[in-house]
Write an enzyme that holds these catalytic residues in place. Structure first.
Site: not given
Length: 462
Positions: A179, A315, A317, A441
């Site tokens: 990430v 890990m 938040a 929509h």
């Protein structure tokens, strides 16, 4: 010396949320924090500053690639790196000051300094020792290093150093395709750097849905990021203002060296418990340096608890926040619960990637029969109008009961779209429940409904 019901060590998302919840429930609370600002890694050198840079660089990408097609003519903006850094710093300050305000509002004491636990029921900060019925360790994590590679925060940086480079590098080598590496790699690729990601495994974003992995890598490659997979980094040599990264192919053991202006070591994070005195207290630790806790987040030492990155689990938040609220409510006599099967994960690149629950691979390993409903954003009118039609929504449901087991989204606003699926999973909903829920929509969220429909008789716009 002061007496408290609760002292929380660390003011990151787990710590400050825990402290606020404790105070709301009538417990006299203090937080120990050695930084000059509250908020921990997330607000100071993690989640928040990285999202500021991701947002700014995405706006540049839009201006360079999509504005003209929408009839927005004019010279493409230039990058003022100093101003972008200032914008990032202002974002950090706004958020950290907000936590400080919440502490004052909830009458939480900030014990400024680095804390240690000389004995159960005691927390030492500087020369002062404070007593507390309960101590909650929320000390977070720090970047992991690779053996033999020195992070100087100049040429070789970790995630903290990558947020404040003095200039945009011409060539950035990212070690690790997780990430952090992909988010920060995306920032600098948009800002004009040549970015090469070197990953030990044969896939990016380990543990994610395999179809998402393949699509994600393809889209990032299209954006100019190159990938070298199955490569074991042997070392990084710094000479002057340049670096050389050497790696071995895991396929044929051949060795390659690449040049870089900056090297980002993004090989994960590890719990930070240095200086707390846990060994002397006899607090049990895992082989990975995590604090061992029971279902109530209690350690083996009475009155000492731990949450967040310092203990087992992802890990994240928001995982730390949930644990912080849970331990606070437990201390107040309530009966909290954290559902670890519904902890979402998000990568804030463009497109975003979001996931929750089981993957196809994990379900196959379990031998569990399932059905997969998938819908491409190419069939979503809003996404096509906004040049955001890359990616898809995939929902996994039990083959017999139709109960939602997991979901994987790569596409626009994936991190936000995922949460209606999280709520559905929390309530044990079936894919049909989502499919029968009216969605406005045109919205991106219609793709979620279509994927749910695809778990049954079929999507409408596929």
């Amino acid at each position: 010396m002061a007496n408290y019901d609760v002292i929380v060590i660390g003011s990151g998302p787990g710590g400050y949320v825990c402290a606020i919840r404790c105070a709301q429930l009538g417990l006299k609370t203090a937080v120990v924090e050695g930084r000059d600002t509250l908020g921990g890694t997330c607000l100071n050198v993690g989640c928040i500053p990285s999202k500021a840079l991701l947002h700014a660089s995405h706006m540049l990408h839009e201006a360079e690639h999509n504005f003209a097609a929408m009839g927005l003519k004019g010279k493409a903006p230039s990058v003022d790196w100093k101003q972008m850094q200032s914008y990032k710093s202002d974002t950090i300050e706004t958020n950290t000051k907000g936590i400080e305000f919440l502490f004052k509002k909830n009458k939480i004491d900030w014990l400024k300094g680095w804390g240690s636990i000389p004995a159960a029921g005691q927390v030492k900060v500087g020369d002062e020792v404070h007593s507390s019925k309960n101590i909650i360790i929320a000390s977070g994590s720090v970047p992991s290093a690779l053996p033999g590679i020195e992070v100087d925060q100049k040429i070789v940086v970790d995630s903290t150093g990558a947020l404040e480079l003095p200039k945009i590098p011409k060539k950035l080598v990212v070690i690790g395709a997780g990430v952090i590496g992909l988010e920060l790699g995306s920032v600098y690729a948009r800002l004009g750097a040549e970015v090469e990601v070197v990953e030990f495994l044969d896939v990016i974003t380990p543990g994610m849905d395999a179809e998402v992995q393949r699509t994600f890598q393809k889209l990032l490659t299209k954006q100019g990021i190159s990938f070298t997979l199955g490569a074991a980094v042997q070392g990084v040599e710094v000479k002057g203002n340049k670096a050389k990264v050497t790696y071995k192919s895991r396929k044929d053991d051949s060795e390659t060296t690449i040049d870089a202006d900056t090297v980002l070591v993004a090989t994960g994070r590890k719990p930070f418990t240095d200086g707390l005195g846990l060994e002397a207290l006899g607090v049990e630790m895992s082989d990975r340096g995590q604090i061992k806790t029971n279902a109530n987040y209690a350690t083996n030492v009475a009155g000492i608890y731990a949450i967040g990155d310092a203990i087992e689990g992802p890990m994240l938040a928001h995982k730390a926040e949930d644990e912080g609220m849970a331990v606070a409510e437990g201390l107040a006599g309530q009966h909290p619960h954290v559902n670890y099967n519904v902890i979402p994960g998000v990568i804030y690149t463009h497109p975003e990637v979001a996931s929750v629950g089981e993957t196809e691979e994990s379900l196959k390993e379990q031998g569990r029969s399932y059905k997969a409903g998938k819908f491409s954003f190419m069939g979503n009118g809003r996404a096509k109008a906004n040049f955001a039609a890359d990616g898809f929504v995939k929902i996994l449901a039990d083959a017999q009961t139709d109960r939602i087991l997991g979901a994987h989204i790569i596409g626009p606003m994936a991190g936000d779209l995922l949460h209606e699926i999280c709520v559905a999973m929390e309530f044990g909903a079936a894919a049909e429940d989502l499919a029968r829920t009216c969605h406005a929509h045109p919205t991106y969220s219609e793709a979620v409904r279509e994927a749910a429909l695809a778990c049954g008789d079929g999507a409408i716009h596929a």
